[in-house]
Design an enzyme around this catalytic site. Structure first.
Site, PDB file in Angstrom:
ATOM      1  N   THR A 156      10.274   1.642  -3.744  1.00 45.32           N
ATOM      2  CA  THR A 156      10.007   0.261  -3.089  1.00 45.32           C
ATOM      3  C   THR A 156      10.933  -0.626  -4.286  1.00 45.32           C
ATOM      4  OG1 THR A 156       8.047   0.702  -2.239  1.00 45.32           O
ATOM      5  CG2 THR A 156       8.321  -1.485  -2.911  1.00 45.32           C
ATOM      6  N   SER A 191      -2.455   5.394  -0.612  1.00 49.92           N
ATOM      7  CA  SER A 191      -3.509   4.245  -0.309  1.00 49.92           C
ATOM      8  C   SER A 191      -4.384   4.974   0.624  1.00 49.92           C
ATOM      9  CB  SER A 191      -2.819   2.942   0.103  1.00 49.92           C
ATOM     10  OG  SER A 191      -2.135   2.560  -1.140  1.00 49.92           O
ATOM     11  N   ASN A 227       0.793  -1.273  -0.145  1.00 51.07           N
ATOM     12  CA  ASN A 227       0.059   0.086  -0.008  1.00 51.07           C
ATOM     13  C   ASN A 227       0.900   1.354  -0.045  1.00 51.07           C
ATOM     14  OD1 ASN A 227      -2.932  -0.859   0.283  1.00 51.07           O
ATOM     15  ND2 ASN A 227      -1.692  -2.329   1.841  1.00 51.07           N
ATOM     16  N   GLU A 228       1.223   1.646  -1.139  1.00 52.94           N
ATOM     17  CA  GLU A 228       2.213   2.660  -1.514  1.00 52.94           C
ATOM     18  C   GLU A 228       1.492   4.265  -1.054  1.00 52.94           C
ATOM     19  OE1 GLU A 228       5.064   1.971  -1.571  1.00 52.94           O
ATOM     20  OE2 GLU A 228       5.536   0.618  -3.531  1.00 52.94           O
ATOM     21  N   PRO A 229       2.365   5.139  -0.899  1.00 51.43           N
ATOM     22  CA  PRO A 229       1.604   6.535  -0.742  1.00 51.43           C
ATOM     23  C   PRO A 229       0.568   6.826  -1.491  1.00 51.43           C
ATOM     24  CG  PRO A 229       3.960   6.320  -0.287  1.00 51.43           C
ATOM     25  CD  PRO A 229       3.921   5.265  -0.917  1.00 51.43           C
TER      26      PRO A 229
END
Length: 628
Positions: A179, A164, A160-162
Site C-alpha cells: 500500500t 483485518s 483494512n490491510e490483510p
C-alpha cells in the site's frame, strides 16, 4: 442453467461490468441522485460513506455535473469518509481531507457541518476515543445508507490491510508495504508515505445498508476476481462483502479480466468463437494440461468444457495446427516490417520502408521498460524512430535526488569559486536546498523543484535512449499540461493536451505508433495519455497518413499480455536483454518497483516455449490496436 446463473455459481457478489469507468460512474451517480431526491421529498437526510484515491474520481465528477447541470442539491447529505492518513493535517495536499475538498466538496452545496473525516492529528493517547466517537457519530446519523468503496492491490477496503477481521471497527492501522509503495508517487518517494492511517473497520463498513465497490483497470483484475469468486478471508478484506445482503461490484472491462465469465467464458455458457476467443481457449488448455498446442487431443478439449469448439472447428489435429501457425506468425525479428519480403504472414507490413515511428512513453521510463530492445531493433533496421515522453515524470522523483544534484553543484562551484560564471549556479543550488528544507517531509513541490526533478528524469531518458541507439535529437519531451498542472490522483486532461499531441502527430506523420495505457486505471498517467492520444488521432483522422498508420499497444506496469492477445512477439537474445538492462540502469533516480524487471520478458519467452514454439531468452510483446 442460464448464463447468468452459471456465472453466479462462480461469483458470490453481484458484479456489473461496464465498458468504461465513465459509464459505471454515471450509473452509480444516478442511483445516488435518486436516493438523495427521494429522501429530500420525505424531509430526511442521506448518509453517504465516501472513498478516496483515483477510483472514485469519475463518480465524484459526475455528481458535480449533476449538481451544476441538473440542480441536484446535497443540502440533505451527511458524509463519512472511510479513512485518513495518520500524521497529516487536513491542509496537507496529500491528506484525504484535502482530496475530498478538491474533488467534490468545494464544488457542491453540502453544508460543511455535514462532512465527517477522521482526524490525522489526534494525539496518540486519544486515538481510541476519537475512533469510538466516529462510530457513535455514524450511528447517531442513522448509519451509512450508501457506502462507496474501492479496492487496493492487497485486496483491502478502506485501509483494512490483510489480517483485518470481519468485526473490526474504526481504528488506527499500520499500512502494508504494498500500500505504501502504491502511494509512493503521491508523496515523492516511499520514505515520505505515512506508516499509519485511521480507517473504518470491516465491521463498520458492513453495517452500511448498501455497498458498491468500484474498480478500474487490469491491475485490479486479480484482486477483483479473488474478492468476488474466492473464499471469504481476512487476507482480502474486500471478500467480506460476500456476506453483505446488498453489496455490488461496479467494474470496467479491464478490471473484469480475471473473472471466470470473462477469462473462461465457455465454462459459464455459449461462446461466439471469434479468432481471438478460439486462440484464448486453445492456449489456456495448453497451459492447463502442460502440453504444447500440437499435442492437444480431442479428449483434452472434451474434458475441459470445449466440446462446442471442437464440434465447430475440430478435429483437434486441424485446430491445433491452425492456432500453432497463428502463434508462430506473431514472432518476428522485424517489428517495423521486413523490406522486399512477402508480408502475408508477418505482423507488420513491409512498406513503406523506412518507416517514421513514434514511440509514446506516458512517463519518461515507460517505453524503455516495456520495449527498449524493440526500439533498438527498429533503429538498427533503418527506421526513423522518435521517443516521445508525454509527461516530465517530475512527480516520480524523490527529494533526495534534487538534494544530491544541488549538493554536487555547490561542491563543484567551490572548486571553481573564483569564476564569476558560477555565481548564478551557486545561487540556484542554494535556492534548491532552501526550498527542500522549507517544504519538509510532506510539503508540496514548488515550480522550481518540479522543474529540476523533470530535468533529472530528462537526462536519464536521454541516456537510456542513447543506450538503445536513439540520438538526443530523436527524443521529444511534450510536457502535456494535465501533468504539469496536476498531481497523482487529481489529473484531468483538457483540449490543450489533445491539441498538443495532435500537432506533434501532424508534424511527424508517422507510419507506425507504439503506445500504452489502454488497460490502465483511467485516472493514471498512462490511462489519461492513452485517451488523449485517442482523441488526437480522431482529430487527425481525415488526413492521409492517419488512415494508414499501424498502431501497436505495449504493456507498462499493467498485467502482461496473455498469449491469445499477442499479435507481435519480438524475441530478444541474451545480449539484447543485457543491453536493455544497461539502458534501464540509466534511471538512477527511480526505484526498481518503477522500472520493473527483465523477468517479465523472460516469462513471455517461457510461455511461448510451453506452447511448443521456439525457445528464446526473452520476448517483448505487442497487441494490434484496432483503428479508432
Amino acid at each position: 442453467m442460464s448464463r447468468r446463473t452459471l456465472a453466479e455459481s462462480y461469483e458470490h457478489i453481484p458484479t456489473h461490468i461496464f465498458p468504461n469507468s465513465g459509464a459505471a460512474a454515471k450509473a452509480l451517480a444516478a442511483e445516488v441522485k435518486a436516493l438523495i431526491e427521494e429522501r429530500a421529498m420525505q424531509g430526511k437526510n442521506v448518509v453517504l460513506g465516501m472513498a478516496t484515491g483515483s477510483t472514485p474520481v469519475p463518480f465524484y465528477r459526475e455528481l458535480i455535473r449533476l449538481h451544476k447541470e441538473e440542480g441536484l442539491s446535497f443540502k440533505n447529505v451527511i458524509t463519512f469518509n472511510l479513512d485518513e492518513y495518520y500524521g497529516l493535517s487536513g491542509d496537507h495536499p496529500e491528506s484525504y481531507a484535502c482530496f475530498m475538498r478538491e474533488q467534490i466538496f468545494d464544488h457542491i452545496d453540502i453544508p460543511k457541518a455535514n462532512i465527517n473525516i477522521p482526524s490525522g492529528l489526534v494525539p496518540g493517547d486519544q486515538v481510541f476515543a476519537h475512533c469510538r466517537e466516529y462510530e457513535e457519530k455514524m450511528d447517531a446519523a442513522g448509519g451509512i445508507d450508501f457506502q462507496i468503496l474501492g479496492i487496493g492491490r492487497t485486496g483491502h477496503i478502506g485501509f483494512n490491510e490483510p489480517g483485518s477481521s470481519r468485526d473490526s471497527l474504526t481504528r488506527r492501522i499500520t499500512l502494508d508495504r504494498v500500500t505504501r509503495q502504491d502511494a509512493a508517487a503521491d508523496f515523492r518517494g516511499e520514505e515520505n508515505v505515512p506508516h499509519f492511517a485511521i480507517t473504518m473497520g470491516v465491521g463498520t463498513i458492513l453495517r452500511g445498508k448498501k455497498l458498491v465497490l468500484m474498480a478500474w483497470g487490469e491491475n485490479k483484475a486479480e484482486m477483483v476476481a479473488k474478492a468476488v469468486e474466492g473464499e471469504v478471508t481476512e487476507a482480502i478484506s474486500a471478500s467480506f462483502l460476500q456476506d453483505h445482503p446488498d453489496a455490488r461490484f461496479f467494474i470496467d472491462a479491464g478490471a473484469s479480466r480475471e473473472l471466470t465469465r470473462v477469462k473462461l467464458p465457455w465454462l459459464v455458457g455459449p461462446v461466439s468463437w471469434t479468432p481471438r476467443e478460439t486462440r484464448r481457449a486453445v492456449t489456456w488448455q495448453a497451459f492447463k494440461t502442460k502440453r504444447p498446442v500440437l499435442k492437444l487431443t480431442d479428449e483434452h478439449y472434451n474434458e475441459h468444457g470445449l466440446s462446442d469448439l471442437l464440434s465447430e472447428q475440430g478435429p483437434a489435429y486441424q485446430l491445433n495446427i491452425r492456432i500453432f501457425n497463428q502463434l508462430q506468425h506473431t514472432i518476428t525479428g522485424w517489428p517495423g516490417g521486413k523490406p522486399n519480403e512477402d508480408d502475408t504472414y508477418r505482423p507488420e507490413r513491409a512498406t513503406p520502408y523506412p518507416k517514421r515511428v513514434l514511440v509514446f512513453s506516458p512517463e519518461p521510463q515507460d517505453a524503455i521498460v516495456a520495449m527498449g530492445s524493440t526500439i533498438e531493433r527498429l533503429v538498427e533496421q533503418g527506421h526513423d524512430v522518435r521517443i516521445v515522453a508525454l509527461t516530465s515524470g517530475s512527480l516520480r522523483i524523490a527529494d533526495s535526488e534534487a538534494d544530491k544534484f544541488a549538493g554536487t553543484l555547490l561542491e563543484l562551484a567551490g572548486i571553481v569559486e573564483d569564476s564569476p560564471a558560477w555565481q548564478n549556479q551557486t545561487a540556484y543550488a542554494r535556492e534548491v536546498l532552501r526550498l527542500l528544507e522549507e517544504k519538509g517531509e510532506f510539503g508540496e513541490d514548488t515550480p522550481v523543484l518540479r522543474q529540476l526533478k523533470g530535468l533529472i528524469l530528462r537526462g536519464e531518458l536521454r541516456d537510456a535512449a542513447h543506450a538503445c541507439n536513439v540520438g538526443t535529437d530523436h527524443v521529444t519531451f511534450l510536457d502535456l499540461p494535465f501533468y504539469e498542472q496536476g498531481r497523482y490522483r487529481r489529473f484531468k486532461s483538457t483540449e490543450a493536451d489533445v491539441e498538443a499531441l495532435a500537432a506533434l502527430l501532424r508534424e511527424h506523420r508517422p507510419h507506425q505508433i507504439y503506445t500504452t495505457g489502454d488497460a490502465a486505471d483511467p485516472s493514471s498517467v498512462s490511462g489519461i495519455c492513452f485517451r488523449v492520444l485517442e482523441s488526437a488521432l480522431k482529430a487527425c483522422k481525415k488526413e492521409d497518413w492517419a488512415g494508414s498508420a499501424s498502431l501497436w499497444l505495449y504493456r507498462g506496469k499493467e498485467k502482461p499480455l496473455a498469449a491469445h492477445e499477442i499479435d507481435m512477439a519480438v524475441p530478444l537474445s541474451p545480449m539484447q536483454l543485457g543491453r536493455k538492462g544497461r539502458a534501464l540502469s540509466r534511471y538512477g533516480s527511480l526505484s526498481s518497483l518503477e522500472l520493473g524487471s527483465p523477468e517479465s520478458n523472460r516469462q513471455n519467452a517461457r510461455n511461448y516455449d510451453a506452447l511448443g514454439l521456439a525457445e528464446y531468452e526473452a520476448i517483448e510483446t505487442f497487441q494490434r490496436w484496432s483503428r479508432v
